[in-house]
Design an enzyme around this catalytic site. Sequence first.
Site, PDB file in Angstrom:
ATOM      1  N   TYR A   1       0.843  -1.202   0.000  1.00  0.00           N
ATOM      2  CA  TYR A   1       0.000   0.000   0.000  1.00  0.00           C
ATOM      3  C   TYR A   1       0.870   1.241   0.000  1.00  0.00           C
ATOM      4  O   TYR A   1       1.776   1.344   0.810  1.00  0.00           O
ATOM      5  CB  TYR A   1      -0.931   0.023   1.219  1.00  0.00           C
ATOM      6  CG  TYR A   1      -2.365  -0.083   0.780  1.00  0.00           C
ATOM      7  CD1 TYR A   1      -2.989   0.989   0.160  1.00  0.00           C
ATOM      8  CD2 TYR A   1      -3.080  -1.268   0.928  1.00  0.00           C
ATOM      9  CE1 TYR A   1      -4.288   0.884  -0.310  1.00  0.00           C
ATOM     10  CE2 TYR A   1      -4.379  -1.379   0.461  1.00  0.00           C
ATOM     11  CZ  TYR A   1      -4.977  -0.291  -0.152  1.00  0.00           C
ATOM     12  OH  TYR A   1      -6.250  -0.396  -0.617  1.00  0.00           O
TER      13      TYR A   1
ATOM     14  N   GLU B   1      -0.409   4.828  -0.507  1.00  0.00           N
ATOM     15  CA  GLU B   1      -1.193   6.058  -0.703  1.00  0.00           C
ATOM     16  C   GLU B   1      -0.291   7.277  -0.570  1.00  0.00           C
ATOM     17  O   GLU B   1       0.514   7.367   0.357  1.00  0.00           O
ATOM     18  CB  GLU B   1      -2.330   6.120   0.310  1.00  0.00           C
ATOM     19  CG  GLU B   1      -3.440   5.138  -0.038  1.00  0.00           C
ATOM     20  CD  GLU B   1      -4.471   5.017   1.066  1.00  0.00           C
ATOM     21  OE1 GLU B   1      -4.087   5.183   2.235  1.00  0.00           O
ATOM     22  OE2 GLU B   1      -5.636   4.761   0.754  1.00  0.00           O
TER      23      GLU B   1
ATOM     24  N   ASP C   1      -6.242  14.045 -25.292  1.00  0.00           N
ATOM     25  CA  ASP C   1      -6.373  12.664 -24.818  1.00  0.00           C
ATOM     26  C   ASP C   1      -5.776  11.774 -25.902  1.00  0.00           C
ATOM     27  O   ASP C   1      -6.435  11.464 -26.898  1.00  0.00           O
ATOM     28  CB  ASP C   1      -7.849  12.357 -24.579  1.00  0.00           C
ATOM     29  CG  ASP C   1      -8.060  10.939 -24.075  1.00  0.00           C
ATOM     30  OD1 ASP C   1      -7.100  10.140 -24.112  1.00  0.00           O
ATOM     31  OD2 ASP C   1      -9.191  10.620 -23.655  1.00  0.00           O
TER      32      ASP C   1
ATOM     33  N   THR D   1      -3.728   6.413 -21.957  1.00  0.00           N
ATOM     34  CA  THR D   1      -3.655   5.065 -21.404  1.00  0.00           C
ATOM     35  C   THR D   1      -2.208   4.596 -21.607  1.00  0.00           C
ATOM     36  O   THR D   1      -1.447   5.199 -22.364  1.00  0.00           O
ATOM     37  CB  THR D   1      -4.571   4.085 -22.151  1.00  0.00           C
ATOM     38  OG1 THR D   1      -4.185   4.059 -23.524  1.00  0.00           O
ATOM     39  CG2 THR D   1      -6.029   4.488 -22.040  1.00  0.00           C
TER      40      THR D   1
ATOM     41  N   LYS E   1      -2.350   0.863 -24.917  1.00  0.00           N
ATOM     42  CA  LYS E   1      -2.747   0.809 -26.330  1.00  0.00           C
ATOM     43  C   LYS E   1      -1.463   0.835 -27.171  1.00  0.00           C
ATOM     44  O   LYS E   1      -0.651  -0.060 -27.032  1.00  0.00           O
ATOM     45  CB  LYS E   1      -3.747   1.919 -26.622  1.00  0.00           C
ATOM     46  CG  LYS E   1      -5.054   1.725 -25.808  1.00  0.00           C
ATOM     47  CD  LYS E   1      -6.116   2.773 -26.081  1.00  0.00           C
ATOM     48  CE  LYS E   1      -7.334   2.559 -25.185  1.00  0.00           C
ATOM     49  NZ  LYS E   1      -8.332   3.646 -25.339  1.00  0.00           N
TER      50      LYS E   1
ATOM     51  N   ARG F   1      -2.112  -2.394 -18.489  1.00  0.00           N
ATOM     52  CA  ARG F   1      -3.324  -1.563 -18.445  1.00  0.00           C
ATOM     53  C   ARG F   1      -3.130  -0.500 -17.384  1.00  0.00           C
ATOM     54  O   ARG F   1      -2.865  -0.804 -16.224  1.00  0.00           O
ATOM     55  CB  ARG F   1      -4.548  -2.410 -18.096  1.00  0.00           C
ATOM     56  CG  ARG F   1      -4.838  -3.507 -19.072  1.00  0.00           C
ATOM     57  CD  ARG F   1      -6.269  -3.975 -18.962  1.00  0.00           C
ATOM     58  NE  ARG F   1      -7.129  -3.142 -19.767  1.00  0.00           N
ATOM     59  CZ  ARG F   1      -7.280  -3.276 -21.079  1.00  0.00           C
ATOM     60  NH1 ARG F   1      -6.634  -4.200 -21.747  1.00  0.00           N
ATOM     61  NH2 ARG F   1      -8.095  -2.486 -21.741  1.00  0.00           N
TER      62      ARG F   1
HETATM   63  C1  LIG Z   1      -9.327   4.013 -24.487  1.00  0.00           C
HETATM   64  C2  LIG Z   1      -9.597   5.462 -24.278  1.00  0.00           C
HETATM   65  C3  LIG Z   1      -9.797   5.984 -22.990  1.00  0.00           C
HETATM   66  C4  LIG Z   1     -10.052   5.168 -21.748  1.00  0.00           C
HETATM   67  O1  LIG Z   1      -9.268   4.155 -21.457  1.00  0.00           O
HETATM   68  P1  LIG Z   1      -9.675   2.964 -20.454  1.00  0.00           P
HETATM   69  O2  LIG Z   1      -8.348   2.520 -20.014  1.00  0.00           O
HETATM   70  O3  LIG Z   1     -10.437   1.992 -21.273  1.00  0.00           O
HETATM   71  O4  LIG Z   1     -10.481   3.548 -19.344  1.00  0.00           O
HETATM   72  C5  LIG Z   1      -9.903   7.359 -22.864  1.00  0.00           C
HETATM   73  N1  LIG Z   1      -9.856   8.161 -23.943  1.00  0.00           N
HETATM   74  C6  LIG Z   1      -9.689   7.690 -25.184  1.00  0.00           C
HETATM   75  C7  LIG Z   1      -9.638   8.651 -26.332  1.00  0.00           C
HETATM   76  C8  LIG Z   1      -9.576   6.323 -25.400  1.00  0.00           C
HETATM   77  O5  LIG Z   1      -9.450   5.858 -26.644  1.00  0.00           O
END
Ligand SMILES: *Cc1c(COP(=O)(O)O)cnc(C)c1O
Length: 425
Positions: free
Chosen positions: A62, A64, A208, A234, A237, A243
């Site tokens: 933990y 925090e 994003d 993220t 990807k 993840r």
């Molecule tokens: C995949 C994605 C997210 C969110 O990701 P998660 O890990 O699935 O919560 C946010 N914004 C965009 C543009 C995405 O493609």
Amino acid sequence: MSTTEVLSLNQLDAIQAVDPEIHDLIRLEERRQANVIRLIPSENYASRAVMQATGTVLTNKYSEGYAGKRYYEGQEYIDQVERIAVERAKALFNMPHANVQPYSGSPANQAIYLALLEPGDKVMGMALPSGGHLTHGAKVSFSGKLYTPVPYTVSAKDHLLDFTEIRRIALEERPKLIFCGHSAYPRVLDFAKFAEIAKEVGAVLVSDIAHISGLVVSGAHPSPAGIVDIVSTTTHKTLRGPRGGMLLSREEYGAALDKAVFPGLQGGPHNHTTAAIAVALKEAATPEFTSYGHQIVRNAKALAEGLLSHGFRLITGGTENHLILIDITNKGLSGREAAKALAEAGIVANCNAIPFDTRKPFDPSGVRIGTPAITSRGMKEPEMKRIADWMAEVVASAGVAAVKARVAGEVRDLCASFPAPGISI
Ligand SMILES: *Cc1c(COP(=O)(O)O)cnc(C)c1O
């Protein structure tokens, strides 16, 4: 590779002993990932090093707080892990502040809202059917329920971002926050044009880059660094990590974002994930990763060309990044029917709404594909042509079981020549 090496690469002996049912399902999923062509653009193959980091004792701790400011003792090693991850993130993305604790992309975006807005405040983001994300103000998401969404769409004419229209809406609505960055937009993003509009209306600009962060750090897509205020991504990807999520920002937003992630939204950070993010960021700083990023785009362009030659209709006419959005309706199928037929042939994609879709979201007009995972396997332009040919054949014979079975066999043969990272079958 020696037998012992293979064993140690791929050991699940303890899971097998404790829970054979889950063990067998993991093995089956591993086999599936090895034997099919995975075209879902948000998916990838994390390296063995990344996966090993996620399976360590760091999950037991933990922590925090942040490095040097924790609530519990025993952080001498965890602090170092998190500091390394933060420093690597700042260096790789060329941003002055980084937070590597968000549990995933959606919680990262949630933290931005919590840090900068009051409930009810206006947030401008791309509408879901145009390729935006749920967290950019969709009605079903916290972002559309607790805040006031101001959606923009792509142009009805060419499905490209229309900056005249985006500026008009921004001037009229005066949002506090503007999101750019999408889940189904196949073109390069002009961060500077968004920044101009955000500046004009006094909004904070968030890019994003969840989908494209691996392209950004390899130089295959322009970087938002120095242009936008906050970058959300993220880590799993195109970046090819575990993840997770990260927030990068100008120094002035750092403290508010940190406070929003913890204690605002989350408790203890997932230290095993932090370690895996650090490993992934180290991998992402290598020349091999840079080649991978550029090859993703070359592969997507080759795949798009192949599909166009078979009469597929592509949204915006092609791609400049890792993804392709197909309007499949001229082939006499719905998106779901096409995705299902392709999956039966070993080609795994997802159905997706197209801009201004007239069909329902659960069975839309589009199929979304992308090249990150197949590029991680080492596939190149010649393989893209084969994949386009298979897709054309399967879509034309979607009801013919023998065709799908034959293609699935050919796909398996191709996959055998391109071993998937992290899988030793
Ligand atoms: C995949 C994605 C997210 C969110 O990701 P998660 O890990 O699935 O919560 C946010 N914004 C965009 C543009 C995405 O493609």
